[in-house]
Design an enzyme around this catalytic site. Structure first.
Site, PDB file in Angstrom:
ATOM      1  N   ASP A  66       0.853  -1.187   0.000  1.00  0.00           N
ATOM      2  CA  ASP A  66       0.000   0.000   0.000  1.00  0.00           C
ATOM      3  C   ASP A  66       0.887   1.233   0.000  1.00  0.00           C
ATOM      4  OD1 ASP A  66      -2.624  -0.905  -0.061  1.00  0.00           O
ATOM      5  OD2 ASP A  66      -2.621  -1.357   2.079  1.00  0.00           O
ATOM      6  N   PHE A  97     -14.910  18.848   7.802  1.00  0.00           N
ATOM      7  CA  PHE A  97     -14.874  18.213   6.478  1.00  0.00           C
ATOM      8  C   PHE A  97     -15.921  17.105   6.413  1.00  0.00           C
ATOM      9  CE2 PHE A  97     -13.547  14.766   3.729  1.00  0.00           C
ATOM     10  CZ  PHE A  97     -13.222  15.424   2.551  1.00  0.00           C
ATOM     11  N   ALA A 125     -17.596  14.100   3.501  1.00  0.00           N
ATOM     12  CA  ALA A 125     -17.395  13.455   2.207  1.00  0.00           C
ATOM     13  C   ALA A 125     -18.278  14.092   1.139  1.00  0.00           C
ATOM     14  CB  ALA A 125     -17.700  11.962   2.324  1.00  0.00           C
ATOM     15  N   THR A 179     -19.357  17.368   1.028  1.00  0.00           N
ATOM     16  CA  THR A 179     -18.919  18.724   0.653  1.00  0.00           C
ATOM     17  C   THR A 179     -17.467  18.760   0.188  1.00  0.00           C
ATOM     18  OG1 THR A 179     -18.237  19.220   2.927  1.00  0.00           O
ATOM     19  CG2 THR A 179     -20.523  19.715   2.316  1.00  0.00           C
ATOM     20  N   ARG A 180     -16.637  17.832   0.696  1.00  0.00           N
ATOM     21  CA  ARG A 180     -15.204  17.736   0.374  1.00  0.00           C
ATOM     22  C   ARG A 180     -14.438  19.015   0.716  1.00  0.00           C
ATOM     23  NH1 ARG A 180     -13.946  16.189  -5.300  1.00  0.00           N
ATOM     24  NH2 ARG A 180     -15.719  17.498  -5.856  1.00  0.00           N
ATOM     25  N   MET A 181     -14.874  19.719   1.754  1.00  0.00           N
ATOM     26  CA  MET A 181     -14.137  20.901   2.219  1.00  0.00           C
ATOM     27  C   MET A 181     -14.480  21.174   3.676  1.00  0.00           C
ATOM     28  SD  MET A 181     -16.162  23.875   0.116  1.00  0.00           S
ATOM     29  CE  MET A 181     -17.943  23.988   0.134  1.00  0.00           C
ATOM     30  N   SER A 182     -13.639  21.997   4.309  1.00  0.00           N
ATOM     31  CA  SER A 182     -13.856  22.395   5.695  1.00  0.00           C
ATOM     32  C   SER A 182     -13.525  23.869   5.812  1.00  0.00           C
ATOM     33  CB  SER A 182     -12.969  21.571   6.636  1.00  0.00           C
ATOM     34  OG  SER A 182     -11.597  21.840   6.378  1.00  0.00           O
ATOM     35  N   ASP A 207      -4.649  -4.520   6.912  1.00  0.00           N
ATOM     36  CA  ASP A 207      -5.157  -4.436   8.284  1.00  0.00           C
ATOM     37  C   ASP A 207      -6.678  -4.401   8.367  1.00  0.00           C
ATOM     38  OD1 ASP A 207      -5.680  -1.939   7.324  1.00  0.00           O
ATOM     39  OD2 ASP A 207      -4.351  -0.861   8.696  1.00  0.00           O
ATOM     40  N   ASP A 259      -9.257  -6.189   3.399  1.00  0.00           N
ATOM     41  CA  ASP A 259      -7.968  -6.753   2.961  1.00  0.00           C
ATOM     42  C   ASP A 259      -7.916  -8.268   3.156  1.00  0.00           C
ATOM     43  OD1 ASP A 259      -6.700  -4.358   2.176  1.00  0.00           O
ATOM     44  OD2 ASP A 259      -6.194  -3.886   4.248  1.00  0.00           O
TER      45      ASP A 259
END
Length: 697
Positions: free
Chosen positions: A324, A393, A395, A397-400, A535, A539
């Site tokens: 990863d 923040f 998901a 709006t994708r901003m803070s 983890d 996975d």
């Protein structure tokens, strides 16, 4: 004013020194205890029921019994003095004891680790929540899978489980050796807790995931004690070859008297036994089990729990490693790298509003923005940000950002999201915003746009830094013939940049967890052995598919059950070290096998002329070492055959020093050192022993 400070420092240093001295004393005491126990076990393992598991050393033990019986049955037809039989029998006894000691010593180290693990399995009680809501205290041994348990501050977690409510700091030092507590919380990939660890703050509710005897600590104890250890396929194959050689030489020695009778002379039984022991590969036969056990022990000391020796060996044969990007190749925390103003704005303006948007942002990215602005001495009004209302923040709006008391709205976030937000307020978009955002992406960074109301001021360049030394480590893997593949959810442009900077061979961009299985299968279809780390529950299928799956101890139960190795430190980069340990195990076994077989050449030149010179004078030409007498030659070869085993125990336990290089270079190096060395060392050793033995006979 300075004197008290100096005295305090001196006291701290002295206490640290005493602590280190105590640890050293404890380690020495433990080593003495292990050695003492191994010496006792050396005699206990003389039991034929135990010895028959090692056919080579079983043959040596039978030889000891035969020569011991001959020592007390005088024969007028014997061509050797009476003391010779008893001397041979004693040498053979010590040969077996040395081999038993090597195995017992390796096992003893595992048992010592198991004893320390058992310390955490004390009488623990659990607060079980019944279906009616009542809380009942029961013994941890009475817990069953599915039970709900409340664990408070200062209490021991009674058994393996997953957090379903709450958040707490957990001390896992009993398992990992790491004193710093870790955070465990409900949901996500960090909800798994291990029995025997302690809650040091807050309170959590867990659901038990294992029955008594099936917990993580139970598995660790079983593995390090060797109770669950099974011989690996390679070990079985080598043992079969060595046993076959022993059988062939046994047939040769048994039929040899027929040949010598035809020539008109007889060979004493003790001499035939000595010949057989010198012919068979006793060195590797005596060390083979110790090498395998020590290999598992080295992995355990590295804080990696291998579920089987097969997993360790497979690590040594790995051709491809799936890694990863986040947390393995890079640090995983995107940090502010630079600020880029757009249009006619200045870097001071960008820094001011970037800092104000980040004052209440507790994420690593937000903290890094504040630190960067401070290092650049850019001024901003922290107070107005603290008085404002933080916008976290999301998901969607994708901003803070922050809404200030005067109505000003400050935002930072994804390029597209902030542009859309500004346009919704009637703002204009500077022409160079997308251009500079693309430039950041091409360099492997993440662009965040900073805007105030309907005006864009600039961009924050967030960079996920590649861990130091990764390029060199990947180059070492390349020299070993191992291909590295980086899997990342980044776009192809960013992925390509990170891959180039880190030095990985290939990358898979926009990779979802299920895509990893496809990558693994594609490599396996080419005949490759694949290793990967993970983890999360998502996975687990890929960890199960990989030939070597290294799960993080901080991960989910599903991931740990799917993997065949667990890293107690939860450090994904450790897969590289695990591969090195696997290769070291295979190299150690191969090198000592080469050394053992090469040893036989010198022993042939010692014992064969001694047996046949009287009947066939021409055989004296083979006595190139000019040994004192036939009897001293036989005894010298046997003594060397015995003492070489304890001399090689440190090498078998520690493993051969491994340096990354190609397979051909590695083979040439080992043949030179352990092949040629295996021929030269016995010539010197047998000659020196013969000179000493010659003084007494």
């Amino acid at each position: 004013m300075m004197r008290p400070v100096v005295v305090k420092e001196k006291r701290v240093n002295e206490s640290q020194i005493h602590a280190v001295e105590d640890e050293v004393r404890q380690a020495k005491t433990m080593d003495r205890d292990i050695v003492t126990h191994a010496m006792k076990q050396s005699f206990a393992k003389l039991n034929p029921k135990v010895m028959i598991k090692n056919p080579i050393m079983f043959v040596v033990e039978i030889g000891f019994i035969i020569t011991l019986i001959l020592s007390f049955l005088p024969s007028s037809s014997s061509s050797v003095p009476g003391w010779f039989n008893i001397t041979v029998s004693l040498i053979l006894l010590f040969t077996v004891l040395f081999a038993n000691f090597a195995e017992a010593l390796a096992e003893g180290r595992g048992k010592a680790q198991a004893d320390s693990l058992k310390q955490s399995k004390k009488d623990v009680f659990a607060n079980v929540v019944k279906e009616n809501g009542d809380i009942v205290q029961v013994s941890a041994t009475d817990l069953r899978k599915g039970d709900i348990v409340i664990v408070k501050q200062g209490e021991m977690i009674p058994n393996d489980g997953e957090v379903i409510k709450g958040l707490a700091s957990v001390d896992e030092s009993a398992i990992t050796g790491e004193s710093a507590p870790v955070i465990k919380e409900a949901g996500g990939d960090f909800c798994s807790v291990t029995g025997g660890t302690m809650v040091v703050s807050d309170e959590i509710t867990i659901v038990i995931t294992s029955n008594p005897g099936e917990s993580f600590i139970d598995k660790m104890i079983s593995l390090v004690e060797g109770a669950a250890r099974q011989k690996t396929p390679n070990e079985i194959a080598l043992n079969t070859v060595l046993t076959s050689l022993t059988l062939i030489f046994l047939i040769v020695v048994v039929t040899l008297p027929i040949f010598t009778n035809y020539l008109g002379f007889q060979i004493d039984t003790a001499v035939l036994v000595a010949l057989l022991v010198c012919l068979i590969p006793t060195t590797i036969g005596g060390l083979l089990s110790a090498i395998g056990i020590a290999g598992m022990d080295r992995v355990t000391k590295f804080n990696v729990l291998a579920m089987s020796g097969k997993a360790v060996e497979a690590a040594g044969d790995i051709n491809t490693i799936i890694l990863d990007k986040t947390g393995t190749i890079t640090f995983g925390n995107r940090m502010a790298h630079t600020l880029l103003p757009v249009g006619n704005e200045t870097i001071e303006q960008v820094g001011k509003w970037a800092a104000i948007s980040s004052v209440l942002d507790e994420t690593p990215e937000g903290r890094s923005v504040i630190e960067y602005v401070q290092t650049k001495s850019i001024s901003y009004n922290r107070e107005i940000a603290e008085q404002g209302e933080f916008v976290p923040f999301k998901a969607e709006t994708r901003m803070s950002g922050v809404d200030l008391q005067d109505g000003t709205k400050v935002r930072k976030g994804a390029v597209g999201a902030v542009i859309e937000w500004v346009q919704s307020q009637g703002g204009m978009i500077p022409k160079d915003v997308n251009q500079k955002a693309d430039l950041i992406s091409k360099e492997g960074g993440t662009p965040l746009v900073v805007a105030v109301d309907n005006r864009i001021y600039g961009l924050i360049y967030l960079k996920d830094t590649v861990k130091p030394g990764m390029r060199e480590r990947f180059e070492q893997l390349r020299q070993m013939g191992i291909k590295t593949v980086m899997c990342t959810g980044d776009n192809p442009l960013t992925a390509a940049t990170i891959a180039k900077e880190a030095g990985v061979d290939e990358f898979v961009a926009e990779c979802k967890p299920e895509d990893k299985i496809a990558v693994i299968k594609a490599e396996q279809d080419k005949g490759k052995l694949v290793a990967m780390t993970g983890d999360g529950t998502n996975d687990a299928p890929a960890l199960a598919q990989a030939d070597v799956g290294l799960a993080m101890n901080s991960g989910t139960t599903a991931a740990k059950e799917a993997a065949n190795m667990i890293d107690l430190d939860s450090n994904p980069t450790k897969i590289i070290e695990v591969v090195g340990i696997g290769k070291q195990l295979l190299m150690t076994r191969g090198a000592l096998t080469t050394f053992s077989i090469a040893n036989d050449i010198a022993k042939y030149f010692a014992i064969i002329p001694a047996m046949f010179t009287l009947a066939i004078p021409q055989m004296e030409a083979l006595n190139i070492m000019k040994l004192t007498s036939p009897l001293s030659a036989i005894l010298s070869a046997l003594i060397f055959n015995a003492v070489i085993i304890p001399l090689l125990i440190p090498l078998a336990m520690k493993g051969i020093a491994y340096k990354p290089m190609s397979s051909n270079a590695l083979l040439s190096r080992n043949l030179l050192i352990y092949g040629l060395g295996g021929v030269i060392v016995p010539f010197i050793g047998i000659k020196v022993i013969d000179m000493i033995v010659g003084l007494f006979i």
